[in-house]
Design an enzyme around this catalytic site. Sequence first.
Site, PDB file in Angstrom:
ATOM      1  N   HIS A 129      -1.492   1.543  -4.251  1.00  0.00           N
ATOM      2  CA  HIS A 129      -1.894   2.948  -4.080  1.00  0.00           C
ATOM      3  C   HIS A 129      -1.009   3.897  -4.860  1.00  0.00           C
ATOM      4  O   HIS A 129      -0.931   5.084  -4.556  1.00  0.00           O
ATOM      5  CB  HIS A 129      -1.904   3.322  -2.581  1.00  0.00           C
ATOM      6  CG  HIS A 129      -2.958   2.581  -1.822  1.00  0.00           C
ATOM      7  ND1 HIS A 129      -2.952   2.443  -0.454  1.00  0.00           N
ATOM      8  CD2 HIS A 129      -4.049   1.888  -2.251  1.00  0.00           C
ATOM      9  CE1 HIS A 129      -4.002   1.720  -0.062  1.00  0.00           C
ATOM     10  NE2 HIS A 129      -4.691   1.363  -1.149  1.00  0.00           N
ATOM     11  N   CYS A 148      -4.540  16.910 -18.013  1.00  0.00           N
ATOM     12  CA  CYS A 148      -4.244  16.234 -19.289  1.00  0.00           C
ATOM     13  C   CYS A 148      -3.472  14.931 -19.113  1.00  0.00           C
ATOM     14  O   CYS A 148      -3.227  14.206 -20.081  1.00  0.00           O
ATOM     15  CB  CYS A 148      -3.466  17.182 -20.209  1.00  0.00           C
ATOM     16  SG  CYS A 148      -1.752  17.475 -19.696  1.00  0.00           S
ATOM     17  N   SER A 175      -2.572  -1.410   9.380  1.00  0.00           N
ATOM     18  CA  SER A 175      -3.746  -1.481  10.270  1.00  0.00           C
ATOM     19  C   SER A 175      -4.886  -2.213   9.566  1.00  0.00           C
ATOM     20  O   SER A 175      -5.935  -2.456  10.167  1.00  0.00           O
ATOM     21  CB  SER A 175      -4.194  -0.063  10.643  1.00  0.00           C
ATOM     22  OG  SER A 175      -4.613   0.629   9.456  1.00  0.00           O
ATOM     23  N   GLN A 226       0.852  -1.198   0.000  1.00  0.00           N
ATOM     24  CA  GLN A 226       0.000   0.000   0.000  1.00  0.00           C
ATOM     25  C   GLN A 226       0.887   1.247   0.000  1.00  0.00           C
ATOM     26  O   GLN A 226       0.397   2.360  -0.124  1.00  0.00           O
ATOM     27  CB  GLN A 226      -0.888   0.021   1.251  1.00  0.00           C
ATOM     28  CG  GLN A 226      -1.807  -1.181   1.365  1.00  0.00           C
ATOM     29  CD  GLN A 226      -2.458  -1.217   2.724  1.00  0.00           C
ATOM     30  OE1 GLN A 226      -3.609  -0.801   2.899  1.00  0.00           O
ATOM     31  NE2 GLN A 226      -1.726  -1.702   3.715  1.00  0.00           N
TER      32      GLN A 226
HETATM   33  N1  APR Z   1       6.759  -2.491  13.450  1.00  0.00           N
HETATM   34  C1  APR Z   1       5.520  -3.048  13.501  1.00  0.00           C
HETATM   35  N2  APR Z   1       4.374  -2.372  13.292  1.00  0.00           N
HETATM   36  C2  APR Z   1       4.489  -1.048  13.020  1.00  0.00           C
HETATM   37  C3  APR Z   1       5.741  -0.386  12.966  1.00  0.00           C
HETATM   38  C4  APR Z   1       6.901  -1.173  13.193  1.00  0.00           C
HETATM   39  N3  APR Z   1       8.132  -0.634  13.160  1.00  0.00           N
HETATM   40  N4  APR Z   1       5.518   0.933  12.689  1.00  0.00           N
HETATM   41  C5  APR Z   1       4.180   1.082  12.582  1.00  0.00           C
HETATM   42  N5  APR Z   1       3.570  -0.101  12.777  1.00  0.00           N
HETATM   43  C6  APR Z   1       2.141  -0.395  12.635  1.00  0.00           C
HETATM   44  C7  APR Z   1       1.217   0.525  13.395  1.00  0.00           C
HETATM   45  O1  APR Z   1       0.887  -0.049  14.645  1.00  0.00           O
HETATM   46  C8  APR Z   1      -0.006   0.625  12.474  1.00  0.00           C
HETATM   47  O2  APR Z   1      -1.074  -0.202  12.930  1.00  0.00           O
HETATM   48  O3  APR Z   1       1.850  -0.182  11.263  1.00  0.00           O
HETATM   49  C9  APR Z   1       0.470   0.123  11.119  1.00  0.00           C
HETATM   50  C10 APR Z   1       0.328   1.149  10.018  1.00  0.00           C
HETATM   51  O4  APR Z   1      -1.064   1.353   9.817  1.00  0.00           O
HETATM   52  P1  APR Z   1      -1.538   2.665   9.036  1.00  0.00           P
HETATM   53  O5  APR Z   1      -0.845   3.846   9.599  1.00  0.00           O
HETATM   54  O6  APR Z   1      -3.034   2.644   9.004  1.00  0.00           O
HETATM   55  O7  APR Z   1      -0.976   2.467   7.553  1.00  0.00           O
HETATM   56  P2  APR Z   1      -1.570   1.553   6.412  1.00  0.00           P
HETATM   57  O8  APR Z   1      -2.243   0.348   6.971  1.00  0.00           O
HETATM   58  O9  APR Z   1      -0.476   1.339   5.442  1.00  0.00           O
HETATM   59  O10 APR Z   1      -2.674   2.520   5.753  1.00  0.00           O
HETATM   60  C11 APR Z   1      -3.326   2.054   4.590  1.00  0.00           C
HETATM   61  O11 APR Z   1      -4.350   4.228   4.314  1.00  0.00           O
HETATM   62  O12 APR Z   1      -4.331   6.538   4.184  1.00  0.00           O
HETATM   63  C12 APR Z   1      -4.265   5.380   3.476  1.00  0.00           C
HETATM   64  O13 APR Z   1      -3.281   5.288   1.378  1.00  0.00           O
HETATM   65  C13 APR Z   1      -2.965   5.291   2.730  1.00  0.00           C
HETATM   66  O14 APR Z   1      -1.807   3.272   2.039  1.00  0.00           O
HETATM   67  C14 APR Z   1      -2.388   3.943   3.159  1.00  0.00           C
HETATM   68  C15 APR Z   1      -3.614   3.202   3.672  1.00  0.00           C
END
Ligand code: APR
EC number: 2.3.1.286
Length: 235
Positions: free
Chosen positions: A114, A125, A183, A96
């Site tokens: 994404h 354009c 997440s 993602q």
């Molecule tokens: N090790 C383990 N887990 C981690 C670490 C780490 N070092 N750093 C962050 N996390 C976990 C957090 O606990 C969180 O639950 O990674 C997760 C990231 O979740 P999000 O911030 O929701 O990111 P993501 O799931 O990629 O979001 C999906 O949402 O806004 C849109 O387009 C955007 O691609 C993105 C999509």
Amino acid sequence: MILKEWLQESRYTVVFTGAGMSTESGLPDFRSSSGLWKQKDPSQIANTNALNDNVEEFIEFYRQRVLGVKEYHPHKGHYILAEWEQQGKVKSIITQNVDGFHQEAGSTQVAELHGTLQKLHCQSCGREYSSEEYVAEDYYCVACEGILRPSIVLFGESLPQEAFQFAYEEAEKAELFIVLGSSLSVTPANQFPLIAKDHGAKLVIVNRDETPFDSYADLVIHDKKIGEVLEELHT
Ligand code: APR
């Protein structure tokens, strides 16, 4: 670690990554306590309406993110995944993330669900631009004066068909499907772990916070950072 055995035994392992894969490179994720959506309301900035109603904030927000993926770089975990692809241990990565770090680390079989911050295009354009122009503060198309925007999927836009199709086929083929740092809160990307599970894969979720799909997983790791887990598996 049982995951090490599963990784050895699996004939078709697919990795699915979210923003948590790049926090150890220095980039923020979105929904944990220090995430981007804790500082900005995505409904005001990460959609095409913002290109009309909120263009200055849109440009500044995405210019900072484009600068960010130039300033920061893949960490050891990205390079481990690339090495596993070369060894045949990992067949593909569904991501993602829009930072391009998997490719920068050497992975080649990558589905960017994404899109990417590494490219930009004119909203009117479609003419493509390099990120250097955006950083140099040229925000308007030289051909039609339309506004330039990163080639990422904004909320409400459809996912790139080719990446989606590739991801679907990979999830169906997976014997082991490993989620790293997501997440799992955004559809349709969050459906791929279920598609893999429904087609007989073992599902592993490595994520600091709980996800809505933990109960479907064969293994959940909340208490270790992704970099640490990958290094342990790599020795
Ligand atoms: N090790 C383990 N887990 C981690 C670490 C780490 N070092 N750093 C962050 N996390 C976990 C957090 O606990 C969180 O639950 O990674 C997760 C990231 O979740 P999000 O911030 O929701 O990111 P993501 O799931 O990629 O979001 C999906 O949402 O806004 C849109 O387009 C955007 O691609 C993105 C999509």
